[in-house]
Design a protein around this motif. Sequence first.
Motif, PDB file in Angstrom:
ATOM      1  N   GLU A   1       0.849  -1.187   0.000  1.00  0.00           N
ATOM      2  CA  GLU A   1       0.000   0.000   0.000  1.00  0.00           C
ATOM      3  C   GLU A   1       0.887   1.239   0.000  1.00  0.00           C
ATOM      4  O   GLU A   1       1.855   1.317   0.753  1.00  0.00           O
ATOM      5  CB  GLU A   1      -0.907  -0.013   1.234  1.00  0.00           C
TER       6      GLU A   1
ATOM      7  N   GLU B   1       0.983   5.812  -0.840  1.00  0.00           N
ATOM      8  CA  GLU B   1       0.185   7.032  -0.907  1.00  0.00           C
ATOM      9  C   GLU B   1       0.395   7.715  -2.259  1.00  0.00           C
ATOM     10  O   GLU B   1       1.508   8.084  -2.613  1.00  0.00           O
ATOM     11  CB  GLU B   1       0.574   7.977   0.230  1.00  0.00           C
ATOM     12  N   LEU B   2      -0.701   7.862  -3.010  1.00  0.00           N
ATOM     13  CA  LEU B   2      -0.651   8.540  -4.295  1.00  0.00           C
ATOM     14  C   LEU B   2      -0.714  10.051  -4.119  1.00  0.00           C
ATOM     15  O   LEU B   2       0.016  10.807  -4.758  1.00  0.00           O
ATOM     16  CB  LEU B   2      -1.815   8.077  -5.178  1.00  0.00           C
TER      17      LEU B   2
ATOM     18  N   LEU C   1      -3.156   3.586  -2.459  1.00  0.00           N
ATOM     19  CA  LEU C   1      -3.315   2.708  -3.612  1.00  0.00           C
ATOM     20  C   LEU C   1      -2.673   1.355  -3.354  1.00  0.00           C
ATOM     21  O   LEU C   1      -1.681   1.249  -2.625  1.00  0.00           O
ATOM     22  CB  LEU C   1      -2.677   3.330  -4.854  1.00  0.00           C
ATOM     23  N   ARG C   2      -3.262   0.344  -3.959  1.00  0.00           N
ATOM     24  CA  ARG C   2      -2.610  -0.965  -4.078  1.00  0.00           C
ATOM     25  C   ARG C   2      -2.729  -1.394  -5.535  1.00  0.00           C
ATOM     26  O   ARG C   2      -3.811  -1.374  -6.120  1.00  0.00           O
ATOM     27  CB  ARG C   2      -3.267  -2.012  -3.172  1.00  0.00           C
ATOM     28  N   ASP C   3      -1.610  -1.794  -6.132  1.00  0.00           N
ATOM     29  CA  ASP C   3      -1.616  -2.241  -7.518  1.00  0.00           C
ATOM     30  C   ASP C   3      -2.234  -3.627  -7.618  1.00  0.00           C
ATOM     31  O   ASP C   3      -1.887  -4.534  -6.845  1.00  0.00           O
ATOM     32  CB  ASP C   3      -0.188  -2.273  -8.063  1.00  0.00           C
TER      33      ASP C   3
ATOM     34  N   GLU D   1      -5.495  -0.549 -10.453  1.00  0.00           N
ATOM     35  CA  GLU D   1      -5.212  -0.320  -9.038  1.00  0.00           C
ATOM     36  C   GLU D   1      -6.525  -0.198  -8.294  1.00  0.00           C
ATOM     37  O   GLU D   1      -7.563   0.122  -8.876  1.00  0.00           O
ATOM     38  CB  GLU D   1      -4.449   0.995  -8.859  1.00  0.00           C
TER      39      GLU D   1
ATOM     40  N   GLY E   1      -7.931   2.180  -5.254  1.00  0.00           N
ATOM     41  CA  GLY E   1      -7.628   3.365  -4.474  1.00  0.00           C
ATOM     42  C   GLY E   1      -8.604   3.529  -3.328  1.00  0.00           C
ATOM     43  O   GLY E   1      -9.802   3.250  -3.471  1.00  0.00           O
TER      44      GLY E   1
ATOM     45  N   ARG F   1     -13.844   3.867  -2.365  1.00  0.00           N
ATOM     46  CA  ARG F   1     -12.982   2.868  -3.016  1.00  0.00           C
ATOM     47  C   ARG F   1     -13.235   2.885  -4.516  1.00  0.00           C
ATOM     48  O   ARG F   1     -14.385   2.873  -4.960  1.00  0.00           O
ATOM     49  CB  ARG F   1     -13.225   1.469  -2.444  1.00  0.00           C
TER      50      ARG F   1
ATOM     51  N   TRP G   1      -9.239   1.674 -10.787  1.00  0.00           N
ATOM     52  CA  TRP G   1      -8.772   2.252 -12.044  1.00  0.00           C
ATOM     53  C   TRP G   1      -8.310   1.124 -12.964  1.00  0.00           C
ATOM     54  O   TRP G   1      -7.695   0.154 -12.522  1.00  0.00           O
ATOM     55  CB  TRP G   1      -7.581   3.166 -11.812  1.00  0.00           C
TER      56      TRP G   1
END
Length: 262
Positions: A151, A153-154, A160-162, A176, A178, A240, A243
Amino acid sequence: MTIRQEVIIRGEGPPTLELGPGISIREFACGRIGAIGLSTGIARLAPGAYLPYHVHACGESVTVLTGKLESAVEGRTYHLLPYDCIHIPAGVPHSAMNIGNEFELILHNTFSSAQVTRTPVNTVFAHQDRSHILTEPGSPESLRRFSLAEEYELSKNILLRDLFGGRFGAAGISGELGLFSSGTCLPCHTSQFDGSITIVDGIAVFTVAGRRYDLSGNDTAFVPQGLPYQLTNGSEKPLRVIWAYAGDEPNRVFVENGLCVD
């Protein structure tokens, strides 16, 4: 030159396709609305529903939203929980089953093509139980367990988690999940790829060129390449978002805020 604009697809509505008893798909981004190199949608499987082995001419990433998925790839059988994601390359046979006894299985699907075909496969594969492990080296599929994904921070208080992308074995698509805290906003930005934004929990305010949309309940915004937009958490509850992009990496470029709000 035609300038493409955003398209909003509401999450609640009639299915686009019925794939079998208890299995339906609602398309979001796709060639029909002008997407390039990308299709997304929601699949719903009733308890016990089974989608037999098939192949696509493009890659597919499947993310569980609710329920429990049994995903079999050439006999290698995995169990996926919410926000776990599996990517299957083009031409690799796979199947899907809702193994929840009482609840509907809801999946978010991303394909690396704007036109998706499904071809049935009649081959019988030997069952290999991999229900609680990751993919092994050499397997064409790639599995991301959400609980193990890093995890980061964007933007301030946006984590975010990919889920899938070139670094994890996907080709031509990335995605991702978010998590926006209350009151947060992802500033105005663009991407060099077409994108799809699906609201899986909470309420979002999507703003592009002065046009505002309130999104919730799997509502999806299709965003053409290069179009600036911003995304804001529109309630006091967490937001949540999934993307998906038509490229190996999202490639965000932050721009002047006025390009989104004016």
